[in-house]
Design an enzyme around this catalytic site. Structure first.
Site, PDB file in Angstrom:
ATOM      1  N   SER A   1      -1.263  -3.705  -1.379  1.00 49.75           N
ATOM      2  CA  SER A   1      -0.939  -4.924  -1.219  1.00 49.75           C
ATOM      3  C   SER A   1      -2.207  -5.539  -0.175  1.00 49.75           C
ATOM      4  CB  SER A   1       0.314  -5.138  -0.545  1.00 49.75           C
ATOM      5  OG  SER A   1       0.563  -4.547   0.816  1.00 49.75           O
ATOM      6  N   THR A   2      -2.116  -6.750  -0.141  1.00 50.28           N
ATOM      7  CA  THR A   2      -3.148  -7.302   0.693  1.00 50.28           C
ATOM      8  C   THR A   2      -2.900  -6.838   2.426  1.00 50.28           C
ATOM      9  OG1 THR A   2      -3.020  -9.260  -0.629  1.00 50.28           O
ATOM     10  CG2 THR A   2      -4.220  -9.349   1.893  1.00 50.28           C
TER      11      THR A   2
END
Length: 265
Positions: free
Chosen positions: A16-17
């Site tokens: 994920s970011t």
């Protein structure tokens, strides 16, 4: 004597970011580990597929990278799916377990984690995986409820539960809010121009236009818009109140009461 065929494998990477920015198992780290593991097991690594900047809460089939994994599975292009950790599949047990079961039953594909000693190619491995996945999800829910409970407790005391301080305030060293005089003057102007005593009462667009004409920047540093003005007017913190709305233990919690910070209006 029957020939032994090389086991074909696909490596799946996801991050994920937030994970990419905050911890050490980004895509490059995962890829190095997966390549080394494939080599140690004499797997024929067919392809490395990535989902970068994708939350683990998203259903695997809805991710572009994992959709390609499923396409290759349909084509019988591999028999082992490699992941860095099983939570790369999904954070929710229903998605993770369903994915493991579907790949095994529909395509005869096992999933192996290079950091966890579980092989879902075997019935026992799938059972152990389901148990551990359930334990992991239970812990995640416990952490979530503990966090939400802390927010509710702090809200009940009138404290600022965190996040970005609203325009006109800044956070102090103790986790509260203190007034920024220059910004507070702009907030008071907005309330005055919209208030019942204003003659004539100005629209949100009129107020935004006036601020822009005077060269006053919005909280984002850009021009004011009517919705930004509306957001200021609707924020109870400027009246010295705190408001929280979130779900905890299946019930929607709403708190609106006097806060511990100073009011601007």
């Amino acid at each position: 004597m029957k020939a032994v065929l090389s086991t074909k494998a696909v490596a799946y990477l996801r991050v994920s970011t937030d994970e990419q920015a905050s911890n050490g198992f980004g895509l490059e780290t995962q890829e190095r580990a997966l390549r080394a593991f494939a080599e140690s097991q004499s797997y024929d690594l067919v392809e490395i597929i990535t989902d970068g900047g994708v939350s683990g809460a998203t259903r695997p089939a809805e991710r572009p990278g994992f959709a390609k994994v499923l396409e290759l599975a349909e084509l019988k292009a591999f028999s082992i799916l490699l992941v860095y950790k099983f939570d790369r599949l999904a954070r929710e047990i229903r998605y993770a377990v369903t994915t493991v079961a579907d790949l095994a039953e529909q395509h005869d594909i096992g999933i192996r984690s290079v950091t966890e000693p579980i092989d879902t190619a075997t019935p026992m491995g799938r059972t152990v995986f389901a148990i551990l996945a359930g334990m992991a999800e239970s812990e995640r829910f416990t952490i979530r409820d503990r966090t939400a409970g802390g927010k509710l407790s702090k809200a009940g005391r009138g404290g600022f539960a965190g996040g970005r301080a609203p325009f006109g305030y800044e956070t102090d060293l103790e986790g509260g809010l203190r007034i920024i005089p220059e910004e507070a003057a702009i907030v008071r102007r907005i309330f005055k121009e919209r208030g019942p005593a204003a003659r004539p009462k100005r629209t949100l667009r009129d107020i935004a236009a006036g601020l822009n004409a005077d060269g006053i920047r919005s909280p984002t540093g850009k021009a004011w818009r009517h919705d930004g003005v509306g957001y200021v007017l609707d924020n109870p913190k400027y009246r010295g109140l705190v408001e929280y709305l979130f779900t905890w233990t299946g019930t929607e919690q709403h708190v609106l009461q006097p806060g511990t910070h100073a009011a601007i209006i």
